[in-house]
Each structure stands twice: as C-alpha cells, then as structure tokens.
Design a protein around this motif. Structure first.
Motif, PDB file in Angstrom:
ATOM      1  N   ARG A 108     -23.421 -29.212   3.307  1.00 14.45           N
ATOM      2  CA  ARG A 108     -22.196 -29.356   2.519  1.00 14.45           C
ATOM      3  C   ARG A 108     -22.437 -30.324   1.366  1.00 14.45           C
ATOM      4  O   ARG A 108     -23.241 -31.249   1.481  1.00 14.45           O
ATOM      5  CB  ARG A 108     -21.050 -29.872   3.388  1.00 14.45           C
ATOM      6  N   SER A 109     -21.742 -30.106   0.276  1.00 17.44           N
ATOM      7  CA  SER A 109     -21.899 -30.940  -0.914  1.00 17.44           C
ATOM      8  C   SER A 109     -20.670 -31.809  -1.143  1.00 17.44           C
ATOM      9  O   SER A 109     -19.552 -31.440  -0.772  1.00 17.44           O
ATOM     10  CB  SER A 109     -22.117 -30.062  -2.148  1.00 17.44           C
ATOM     11  N   VAL A 111     -19.379 -34.640   0.032  1.00 14.87           N
ATOM     12  CA  VAL A 111     -18.555 -35.025   1.181  1.00 14.87           C
ATOM     13  C   VAL A 111     -18.203 -36.513   1.058  1.00 14.87           C
ATOM     14  O   VAL A 111     -19.083 -37.353   0.855  1.00 14.87           O
ATOM     15  CB  VAL A 111     -19.300 -34.770   2.502  1.00 14.87           C
TER      16      VAL A 111
END
Length: 243
Positions: A108-109, A111
């Motif tokens: 995930r990017s 965060v």
C-alpha cells in the motif's frame, strides 16, 4: 517501467521559482516545463545542459511538458522527477528484483503512521515469516565523482522520517530506507554530512536501531550515454555509512 511516450530533447535555459524550467527545443522554440522537484537539484541543472521532457498530452494542463532527465556531464544522466522513485521502487519490489524485500504479497502507498503524522511511501504486508515492512523511498541524484549523496539540501522532513522509521522498529516491525539511485554515474551512496550533518548522524543512529538501508540504480541510459526510456531499477548499489 518505461516512460509512457518518447521524450522530447531540449537545452536547459534556466530553472526558477522552484517548479518552472525554460527549455529551448531543437527547432529554436522556447517552452516552459513543469519541474517536479522541490529540492535544490544540486549538480542537476548545468547551464545549457541537454534535458528531456515528457508530454502530458493533456490540453487542460497549464504546462504541457514535464522535465524528466538531465545530462549532468558527458554520458551521465539523472532523473529529476521526484514523482518517479516511489513507482520505481514499488515495481522492483513487486517484480521480485529486490531480494531484501521479497515474499510480501501486499503493498500500500501513502499510509498514515507515526507520532509525527507522516505518510509512509510503501507498506509491505503478508509475508509468511516476516513482520510488515515500512519503506521510505528517497531519490538520489547528487553525484560527486562516482559517489552519490543524500540529501542535496538540509531536510528536516527527512530527519523526521528517520525518527519515524526507528519508532516502527521499536514496535516490532521492519523499517527500510530505500535509495533510488537516479544518476548513472553513482556507484556508492553516502549520507551528505557536508550538507546536512544532522541527517547523517540520524541515519547512522537509525541503522544501529535496526532500520535497514538498500540502494538500487535505475537503468536510465544506454552504453552510449543516451536515454533508454527505462526507469526500471537494476543493480544494487552499496551504501557507505563511514563518516
């Protein structure tokens, strides 16, 4: 990963107001391109340097072109677009080209995390035997000979990121500083103690605390020094923390 379209070559006239660059095209036309780099770009804006621009192909955009590459010296290329490194690192990790970060099935990017209200570039999860890995990506373009240095200006934001990474290690997770080496001359990465001594000190403290550091070079140029159009990360580059 590759640039989506062939790049347009020109000559740098000047960079100004941080985000603007005037470029002279081969037919003599002068255009203003977006410069997607908030840093000092030390060593990456020589007068009359060859530069390469991408075309947005978006008629609604105020500036049609984006500055992507610069020739910093004979046969030496650097990617100055700081929107690229996160995607470069993510692609390399997901393709299994970064052994240090292999085995994760989730990524995930941006965060949110940490007491200092940061956003991590990449959060890796789902490894069968390793804790989650918090990966902070940094673009390295400052070359002095064959040594690469980070940062190219004093960075309180970068110092904050190191403190946040140390805190994640203390919580039992992995924390990784990932240097994307976007300069073809660089053969070793070092902290720029001569520019930001505090960052260098914190980086060494972070490594002692368990933060991992990796560096990989982008495949920007052919043997002749011209752009290949490839942004993919290839060979690892050693990181030297000796003061």
């Amino acid at each position: 990963m590759n640039f989506p379209e062939p790049l347009l070559q020109g000559r740098l006239i000047r960079r100004y107001k941080r985000f603007l660059a005037d470029v002279r095209l081969p037919d003599g036309t002068e255009v203003t391109a977006h410069c997607p780099n908030t840093g000092s770009m030390l060593g990456c804006q020589p007068e009359n340097a060859r530069v390469w621009l991408s075309d947005s192909n978006n008629p609604k955009r105020k500036l049609k072109y984006t500055w992507e590459l610069v020739e910093t010296g004979p046969g030496q290329l650097a990617c100055v677009n700081t929107a690229r490194p996160n995607a470069q690192a993510r692609e390399a990790i997901e393709a299994g080209r970064v052994p240090e970060l292999a085995g994760y099935d989730g990524c995930r990017s941006e965060v949110r995390y940490g007491e200092e209200k940061s956003r991590i570039d990449l959060l890796l999860s789902g490894h069968p035997s390793q804790p989650d890995a918090w990966v902070e990506v940094k673009n390295v373009t400052l070359a002095e000979g064959h040594e690469g240095f980070f940062p190219d200006a004093v960075t309180t934001r970068g110092q904050k990121h190191l403190r946040e990474l140390m805190a994640q290690v203390a919580r039992g997770d992995r924390a990784v500083l990932f240097f994307v080496v976007n300069h073809t001359a660089i053969e070793e990465v070092r902290p720029a103690d001569h520019i930001d001594a505090r960052y260098g000190q914190l980086l060494r403290e972070a490594v002692e605390a368990g933060v991992e550091v990796v560096a990989y070079r982008a495949e920007l140029a052919s043997d002749g020094g011209d752009p290949t159009g490839r942004l993919a990360l290839g060979e690892p580059v050693p990181v030297n923390l000796v003061p």
